[in-house]
Write a protein that holds these residues in place. Sequence first.
Motif, PDB file in Angstrom:
ATOM      1  N   ARG A  23       0.812  -1.220   0.000  1.00 25.44           N
ATOM      2  CA  ARG A  23       0.000   0.000   0.000  1.00 25.44           C
ATOM      3  C   ARG A  23       0.844   1.269   0.000  1.00 25.44           C
ATOM      4  NH1 ARG A  23      -5.339   0.123   1.517  1.00 25.44           N
ATOM      5  NH2 ARG A  23      -5.031   1.960   2.808  1.00 25.44           N
ATOM      6  N   LYS A  24       2.156   1.163   0.181  1.00 28.29           N
ATOM      7  CA  LYS A  24       3.009   2.348   0.218  1.00 28.29           C
ATOM      8  C   LYS A  24       3.814   2.546  -1.069  1.00 28.29           C
ATOM      9  CE  LYS A  24       3.014   4.629   3.196  1.00 28.29           C
ATOM     10  NZ  LYS A  24       3.853   4.699   4.390  1.00 28.29           N
ATOM     11  N   ILE A  25       3.611   1.687  -2.059  1.00 27.31           N
ATOM     12  CA  ILE A  25       4.398   1.728  -3.291  1.00 27.31           C
ATOM     13  C   ILE A  25       3.466   1.942  -4.484  1.00 27.31           C
ATOM     14  CG2 ILE A  25       6.055   0.513  -4.726  1.00 27.31           C
ATOM     15  CD1 ILE A  25       7.093   1.089  -1.926  1.00 27.31           C
ATOM     16  N   LEU A  26       3.856   2.866  -5.383  1.00 26.64           N
ATOM     17  CA  LEU A  26       3.074   3.157  -6.575  1.00 26.64           C
ATOM     18  C   LEU A  26       3.905   2.862  -7.821  1.00 26.64           C
ATOM     19  CD1 LEU A  26       1.932   5.051  -4.221  1.00 26.64           C
ATOM     20  CD2 LEU A  26       1.050   6.485  -6.063  1.00 26.64           C
ATOM     21  N   PHE A  27       3.258   2.299  -8.820  1.00 27.36           N
ATOM     22  CA  PHE A  27       3.921   2.062 -10.091  1.00 27.36           C
ATOM     23  C   PHE A  27       4.116   3.372 -10.850  1.00 27.36           C
ATOM     24  CE2 PHE A  27       2.810   1.518 -14.704  1.00 27.36           C
ATOM     25  CZ  PHE A  27       4.093   1.183 -15.119  1.00 27.36           C
ATOM     26  N   GLY A  28       5.348   3.601 -11.326  1.00 25.79           N
ATOM     27  CA  GLY A  28       5.644   4.751 -12.167  1.00 25.79           C
ATOM     28  C   GLY A  28       6.706   4.387 -13.173  1.00 25.79           C
ATOM     29  N   SER A  29       6.739   5.114 -14.288  1.00 22.38           N
ATOM     30  CA  SER A  29       7.693   4.768 -15.348  1.00 22.38           C
ATOM     31  C   SER A  29       8.780   5.821 -15.560  1.00 22.38           C
ATOM     32  CB  SER A  29       6.951   4.566 -16.671  1.00 22.38           C
ATOM     33  OG  SER A  29       6.504   5.802 -17.203  1.00 22.38           O
ATOM     34  N   ASP A  30       8.526   7.080 -15.199  1.00 23.90           N
ATOM     35  CA  ASP A  30       9.380   8.206 -15.575  1.00 23.90           C
ATOM     36  C   ASP A  30       9.514   8.302 -17.091  1.00 23.90           C
ATOM     37  OD1 ASP A  30      10.784  10.513 -15.205  1.00 23.90           O
ATOM     38  OD2 ASP A  30      12.608   9.587 -14.466  1.00 23.90           O
ATOM     39  N   GLY A  31       8.374   8.078 -17.766  1.00 25.27           N
ATOM     40  CA  GLY A  31       8.350   8.286 -19.201  1.00 25.27           C
ATOM     41  C   GLY A  31       8.414   9.768 -19.532  1.00 25.27           C
ATOM     42  N   VAL A  69      -0.472  -1.671  -6.023  1.00 24.52           N
ATOM     43  CA  VAL A  69       0.710  -0.996  -6.551  1.00 24.52           C
ATOM     44  C   VAL A  69       0.434  -0.433  -7.936  1.00 24.52           C
ATOM     45  CG1 VAL A  69       3.092  -1.331  -7.317  1.00 24.52           C
ATOM     46  CG2 VAL A  69       2.315  -2.378  -5.181  1.00 24.52           C
ATOM     47  N   LEU A  70      -0.271  -1.157  -8.762  1.00 26.12           N
ATOM     48  CA  LEU A  70      -0.450  -0.790 -10.163  1.00 26.12           C
ATOM     49  C   LEU A  70      -1.535   0.253 -10.400  1.00 26.12           C
ATOM     50  CD1 LEU A  70      -0.015  -4.204 -12.022  1.00 26.12           C
ATOM     51  CD2 LEU A  70       1.640  -2.362 -11.698  1.00 26.12           C
ATOM     52  N   GLY A  71      -2.226   0.674  -9.365  1.00 25.60           N
ATOM     53  CA  GLY A  71      -3.237   1.707  -9.574  1.00 25.60           C
ATOM     54  C   GLY A  71      -4.101   2.005  -8.380  1.00 25.60           C
ATOM     55  N   GLY A  72      -4.365   0.999  -7.565  1.00 20.89           N
ATOM     56  CA  GLY A  72      -5.259   1.196  -6.429  1.00 20.89           C
ATOM     57  C   GLY A  72      -4.761   2.227  -5.434  1.00 20.89           C
ATOM     58  N   ASN A  73      -3.455   2.216  -5.178  1.00 23.62           N
ATOM     59  CA  ASN A  73      -2.910   3.171  -4.200  1.00 23.62           C
ATOM     60  C   ASN A  73      -3.064   4.605  -4.688  1.00 23.62           C
ATOM     61  OD1 ASN A  73      -2.129   1.033  -2.561  1.00 23.62           O
ATOM     62  ND2 ASN A  73      -0.066   0.938  -3.406  1.00 23.62           N
ATOM     63  N   LEU A  74      -2.764   4.845  -5.948  1.00 16.98           N
ATOM     64  CA  LEU A  74      -2.913   6.196  -6.480  1.00 16.98           C
ATOM     65  C   LEU A  74      -4.368   6.633  -6.435  1.00 16.98           C
ATOM     66  CD1 LEU A  74      -1.690   8.686  -7.867  1.00 16.98           C
ATOM     67  CD2 LEU A  74      -2.195   7.579 -10.052  1.00 16.98           C
ATOM     68  N   MET A  75      -5.280   5.786  -6.816  1.00 13.85           N
ATOM     69  CA  MET A  75      -6.695   6.146  -6.786  1.00 13.85           C
ATOM     70  C   MET A  75      -7.154   6.457  -5.379  1.00 13.85           C
ATOM     71  SD  MET A  75      -7.526   6.305  -9.868  1.00 13.85           S
ATOM     72  CE  MET A  75      -9.275   6.603  -9.603  1.00 13.85           C
ATOM     73  N   ARG A  76      -6.610   5.755  -4.402  1.00 19.25           N
ATOM     74  CA  ARG A  76      -6.966   6.039  -3.010  1.00 19.25           C
ATOM     75  C   ARG A  76      -6.506   7.440  -2.607  1.00 19.25           C
ATOM     76  NH1 ARG A  76      -4.044   2.541  -0.892  1.00 19.25           N
ATOM     77  NH2 ARG A  76      -2.547   3.776   0.315  1.00 19.25           N
ATOM     78  N   LEU A  77      -5.292   7.827  -3.027  1.00 24.68           N
ATOM     79  CA  LEU A  77      -4.795   9.158  -2.705  1.00 24.68           C
ATOM     80  C   LEU A  77      -5.594  10.234  -3.425  1.00 24.68           C
ATOM     81  CD1 LEU A  77      -0.909   8.655  -2.773  1.00 24.68           C
ATOM     82  CD2 LEU A  77      -2.529   8.271  -0.916  1.00 24.68           C
ATOM     83  N   LEU A  78      -5.927   9.992  -4.683  1.00 21.00           N
ATOM     84  CA  LEU A  78      -6.652  11.003  -5.450  1.00 21.00           C
ATOM     85  C   LEU A  78      -8.092  11.155  -4.982  1.00 21.00           C
ATOM     86  CD1 LEU A  78      -5.437  10.351  -9.111  1.00 21.00           C
ATOM     87  CD2 LEU A  78      -4.456  11.818  -7.334  1.00 21.00           C
ATOM     88  N   ALA A  79      -8.631  10.144  -4.332  1.00 18.52           N
ATOM     89  CA  ALA A  79     -10.010  10.213  -3.852  1.00 18.52           C
ATOM     90  C   ALA A  79     -10.190  11.270  -2.772  1.00 18.52           C
ATOM     91  CB  ALA A  79     -10.456   8.844  -3.328  1.00 18.52           C
ATOM     92  N   LYS A  80      -9.089  11.753  -2.195  1.00 17.38           N
ATOM     93  CA  LYS A  80      -9.175  12.755  -1.129  1.00 17.38           C
ATOM     94  C   LYS A  80      -9.317  14.173  -1.671  1.00 17.38           C
ATOM     95  CE  LYS A  80      -6.108   9.976   1.789  1.00 17.38           C
ATOM     96  NZ  LYS A  80      -4.857   9.965   2.584  1.00 17.38           N
ATOM     97  N   ARG A  81      -9.134  14.348  -2.972  1.00 14.96           N
ATOM     98  CA  ARG A  81      -9.064  15.703  -3.495  1.00 14.96           C
ATOM     99  C   ARG A  81     -10.422  16.394  -3.473  1.00 14.96           C
ATOM    100  NH1 ARG A  81      -9.351  12.479  -7.986  1.00 14.96           N
ATOM    101  NH2 ARG A  81     -10.622  13.193  -9.746  1.00 14.96           N
ATOM    102  N   THR A  82     -10.395  17.698  -3.527  1.00  8.82           N
ATOM    103  CA  THR A  82     -11.608  18.508  -3.551  1.00  8.82           C
ATOM    104  C   THR A  82     -11.377  19.669  -4.495  1.00  8.82           C
ATOM    105  OG1 THR A  82     -13.102  19.861  -2.227  1.00  8.82           O
ATOM    106  CG2 THR A  82     -10.821  19.870  -1.567  1.00  8.82           C
ATOM    107  N   ARG A  83     -12.438  20.197  -5.024  1.00  8.32           N
ATOM    108  CA  ARG A  83     -12.362  21.378  -5.880  1.00  8.32           C
ATOM    109  C   ARG A  83     -12.718  22.633  -5.088  1.00  8.32           C
ATOM    110  NH1 ARG A  83     -12.149  20.271 -11.275  1.00  8.32           N
ATOM    111  NH2 ARG A  83     -13.091  22.263 -11.805  1.00  8.32           N
TER     112      ARG A  83
END
Length: 272
Positions: free
Chosen positions: A197-205, A230-244
């Motif tokens: 849960r603490k690791i996110l997949f990234g490429s540095d493309g 790692v491949l997406g769930g963790n990032l989506m969890r972090l982004l779910a906190k955002r607000t406009r």
Amino acid sequence: MIIDCHCHAGTGDGLTGPWDTAAPITRHLQRATEAGIDRTVVFAAFHSDYGRANAEVARIVASRPDRLLGFAFVHAARDSGRILELVRVAVERYGFVGIKAHRYDARLSREICEVARRFRIPVLYDPIGEIAIAELVAHAYPDVDFILPHLGSFSDDWRAQHGLIDHLVRHPNIYADTSGVRRFDILEEAVARAGARKILFGSDGPWLHPGLELAKVRALKLTPADEAAVLGGNLMRLLAKRTRRRAAPPVRHVSAPPPVRRDPWLLAGAEG
């Protein structure tokens, strides 16, 4: 869904190297599609005016809204006094979902952290080996999520990468991404000790091949649930906190001299 959390896009205005010259995204997305990657987080190449650079990235994201998510690139020193306005435009007008900053430009600032807190969005900050920042921001901003790419060092500094694992274990708001990590055993240890849960997949493309970077995660042989995290769930969890949330009026810009560009490989770091 597989989401690459780390990719550059657009045109830089320097000629030091690829990192501030151009980050062409079309071929990278073709490679990502072939690798089975569904979405990609993009942010600017190094630039002397991140307001302009973020606007270009916004046009790129708008051209492929089904594939791309945008992060606002900011310079902690040169943009001091206007980071709130830069991020407000990026979040409210462009639909961006995070902030990107780099030690190559300047050290992470309270201003960036407070703006991230205001919009409840994560900060992806490359410390180029200065991992002690994780200890400071973890305590000062426990309600802000920080992603330190490359396990803390693109330059293959195994000491920094290994040291960052302790921060991942101890601090709930400190994360790392897998991009550019060449010492597989350290990546394996990071997952074993800190948890998937603490690791996110990234490429540095677009400069690193997304398929090759994805293969490293596959090689970890995680459980299906952990691999999905790692491949997406963790990032989506972090982004779910955002607000406009509506931002305050823009603050006065504090001018600064143009940056002196040096080869980041010689600054104990690189372009990621």
